[in-house]
Design an enzyme around this catalytic site. Structure first.
Site, PDB file in Angstrom:
ATOM      1  N   ASN A 212       0.857  -1.196   0.000  1.00 12.76           N
ATOM      2  CA  ASN A 212       0.000   0.000   0.000  1.00 12.76           C
ATOM      3  C   ASN A 212       0.882   1.231   0.000  1.00 12.76           C
ATOM      4  O   ASN A 212       2.111   1.135  -0.047  1.00 12.76           O
ATOM      5  CB  ASN A 212      -0.954  -0.020   1.199  1.00 12.76           C
ATOM      6  N   ASP A 281      -4.574  -6.484   4.277  1.00 14.22           N
ATOM      7  CA  ASP A 281      -5.664  -7.335   4.739  1.00 14.22           C
ATOM      8  C   ASP A 281      -5.602  -8.732   4.121  1.00 14.22           C
ATOM      9  O   ASP A 281      -6.116  -9.691   4.694  1.00 14.22           O
ATOM     10  CB  ASP A 281      -7.013  -6.692   4.395  1.00 14.22           C
ATOM     11  N   LYS A 291      10.440 -16.334 -10.093  1.00 14.55           N
ATOM     12  CA  LYS A 291       9.629 -15.353 -10.787  1.00 14.55           C
ATOM     13  C   LYS A 291       8.627 -16.012 -11.720  1.00 14.55           C
ATOM     14  O   LYS A 291       8.969 -16.883 -12.524  1.00 14.55           O
ATOM     15  CB  LYS A 291      10.538 -14.418 -11.597  1.00 14.55           C
ATOM     16  N   PRO A 307      -3.152 -12.098   9.190  1.00 13.93           N
ATOM     17  CA  PRO A 307      -3.506 -11.968  10.611  1.00 13.93           C
ATOM     18  C   PRO A 307      -3.966 -10.541  10.930  1.00 13.93           C
ATOM     19  O   PRO A 307      -3.375  -9.570  10.450  1.00 13.93           O
ATOM     20  CB  PRO A 307      -2.198 -12.288  11.336  1.00 13.93           C
ATOM     21  N   ASP A 308      -5.008 -10.425  11.717  1.00 17.38           N
ATOM     22  CA  ASP A 308      -5.474  -9.119  12.183  1.00 17.38           C
ATOM     23  C   ASP A 308      -4.753  -8.815  13.494  1.00 17.38           C
ATOM     24  O   ASP A 308      -5.157  -9.265  14.567  1.00 17.38           O
ATOM     25  CB  ASP A 308      -6.986  -9.142  12.390  1.00 17.38           C
ATOM     26  N   ILE A 309      -3.661  -8.067  13.384  1.00 15.63           N
ATOM     27  CA  ILE A 309      -2.783  -7.865  14.542  1.00 15.63           C
ATOM     28  C   ILE A 309      -3.497  -7.117  15.659  1.00 15.63           C
ATOM     29  O   ILE A 309      -3.417  -7.492  16.837  1.00 15.63           O
ATOM     30  CB  ILE A 309      -1.506  -7.119  14.125  1.00 15.63           C
ATOM     31  N   LEU A 310      -4.201  -6.052  15.316  1.00 13.43           N
ATOM     32  CA  LEU A 310      -4.873  -5.252  16.335  1.00 13.43           C
ATOM     33  C   LEU A 310      -5.915  -6.083  17.079  1.00 13.43           C
ATOM     34  O   LEU A 310      -6.038  -6.007  18.304  1.00 13.43           O
ATOM     35  CB  LEU A 310      -5.512  -4.023  15.683  1.00 13.43           C
ATOM     36  N   PHE A 332      -4.809   2.691  14.363  1.00 13.27           N
ATOM     37  CA  PHE A 332      -5.035   3.719  13.353  1.00 13.27           C
ATOM     38  C   PHE A 332      -6.051   3.188  12.350  1.00 13.27           C
ATOM     39  O   PHE A 332      -6.050   1.991  12.018  1.00 13.27           O
ATOM     40  CB  PHE A 332      -3.734   4.080  12.632  1.00 13.27           C
ATOM     41  N   LYS A 346     -14.452  -0.196  14.386  1.00 11.30           N
ATOM     42  CA  LYS A 346     -13.136  -0.830  14.534  1.00 11.30           C
ATOM     43  C   LYS A 346     -12.711  -0.839  15.996  1.00 11.30           C
ATOM     44  O   LYS A 346     -12.162  -1.827  16.491  1.00 11.30           O
ATOM     45  CB  LYS A 346     -12.112  -0.086  13.681  1.00 11.30           C
TER      46      LYS A 346
END
Length: 425
Positions: A212, A281, A291, A307-310, A332, A346
């Protein structure tokens, strides 16, 4: 008598605003604290207050003219710049702020500022509409990004007749900020914090990946601020646009899984976690060892959740052993629409203590910018709205908020003004 500033030399720059009269009281306070105060006045400042007043209070000649050299053995503006432990500009008009931002040097004060290597503290004072003008906001942000510190203007009746923000901070407040800077107050000393920064990388093969636009600048500002305020800082870095700040413990974590492992393994020892990284995500279901070669006209990728760390941090806090230490957690939320609703959802879903949300599509708040616009939410809703500011300024306000809500013994910036307002009930 308190002589906190004994042995320190402060160059006090006074510019041409009605608030220049307050500089006399500031000069007197700094002298009483033991400082050697050397005053520089612009031509405009001398229209509001006589140089003789400042000479009497400081017990030193007042510099007003870059060409008025009294000692052939030294260049006055260089000597003043070299002598300073701190340069204070109070009041700082829109004019001097613009000169500082753009490197103009056409009088004694602006020339000295260019030559100074000491820290600079600026106390703006001007009409409310001037303070909010995009050019002034831009210049203030430029200076903040360079490390200039500020004593925010107060709100009240202005000399022009308006009521609003723009009044010079009171001399006591400015003197307090001077003491804090020169004494090296470390309000986060003894705290162990972890900050994540940058955008994670999810590889498809050795040369291609999903990521991103996160630059890491917000995370870096948070780490730098905590470091400067005395904390033991661990910075978990994904892909960033520049090198991480010095003086912090850097842990490299390319992917979401690597970042999750780096964060979770350190939770029991931390006082606070601020998750400023933009974590992917999804990741490719298959990571090819070599390659991938070009084939058909289209290519379909299967992606799986990372994994959703938060959320995992929130679950860890809920299921840890009773009485065990748990960090204060700030997430954040980078959004492009309906920011408040998404942020509150969230916050509840992931079990963190605060969410710092921003609209990354807004000018001055997107990825890669030097500024940010942040709304901070707690369980009760909006806690603090931070207008467009340099990311360092945002970081300072966020750490202050964390300290107050976490119940830390906070003696840092904003302590007197905010005491009791954000502290837990």
């Amino acid at each position: 008598m308190d002589k906190t500033l004994t042995g320190r030399t402060i160059v006090l720059g006074i510019t041409g605003g009605i608030a220049a009269f307050k500089a006399a009281a500031l000069c007197s306070k700094l002298v009483k604290l033991g400082a050697e105060v050397r005053v520089i006045m612009t031509e405009g400042a001398t229209k509001f207050i006589a140089p003789l007043t400042l000479q009497t209070l400081s017990r030193h000649p007042v510099a007003t003219d870059v060409f008025d050299e009294h000692d052939a053995s030294r260049v006055q503006h260089i000597d003043l710049a070299d002598s300073a432990d701190l340069v204070v500009v109070a009041p700082a008009t829109a004019n001097i702020i613009a000169k500082m931002a753009h490197g103009l040097a056409d009088d004694m004060l602006s020339t000295t500022l260019l030559a100074a290597t000491a820290p600079v503290l600026v106390a703006p004072a001007m009409n409310v509409h001037m303070l909010q003008h995009p050019a002034v906001v831009h210049n203030l942000n430029v200076l903040a990004a360079r490390g200039v510190r500020f004593v925010e203007a107060g709100t009240g009746q202005l000399a022009c007749g308006y009521v609003g923000k723009g009044r010079l901070a009171e001399p006591d407040e400015i003197a307090g900020a001077v003491v804090e800077l020169l004494r090296g107050d470390r309000p986060m000393a003894g705290r162990r914090v972890l900050v994540t920064a940058g955008g994670t990388v999810e590889r498809l093969d050795p040369v291609r990946y999903i990521t991103n636009d996160s630059s890491g600048k917000m995370g870096f500002a948070l780490a730098e601020t905590a470091r400067d305020w005395g904390a033991d800082v661990t910075l978990v870095c994904a892909r960033t646009d520049g090198p991480p700040p010095a003086g912090v413990r850097v842990v490299r974590a390319e992917s979401a899984e690597e970042m999750r492992d780096a964060v979770m393994s350190r939770l029991p020892e931390l006082d606070a976690v601020v998750k400023a990284a933009a974590v992917a995500d999804y990741r490719p279901a298959v990571r090819h060892p070599s390659k991938m070669k070009k084939g058909s006209e289209t290519l379909t990728l299967e992606l799986v959740k990372t994994p959703d760390i938060l959320q995992q941090i929130g679950e860890w806090k809920r299921t840890r052993e009773p009485g065990g230490k748990a960090p204060f957690v700030v997430g954040f939320a980078a959004e492009t629409d309906d920011v408040e609703r998404h942020a509150m959802e969230k916050l509840a879903r992931k079990g963190c203590d605060l969410i710092a949300a921003n609209d990354v599509s807004a000018e001055g708040a997107g990825f890669g910018a030097d500024t940010n616009i942040v709304n901070v939410y707690g369980a009760e809703g909006l806690v603090e709205a931070i207008p467009q500011s340099a990311k360092r300024s945002v970081a300072e306000r966020l750490w202050r908020l964390v300290a107050l809500r976490a119940g830390w013994d906070w003696t840092g910036p904003g302590a007197s003004a905010a005491a009791g307002k954000e502290a837990p009930e």
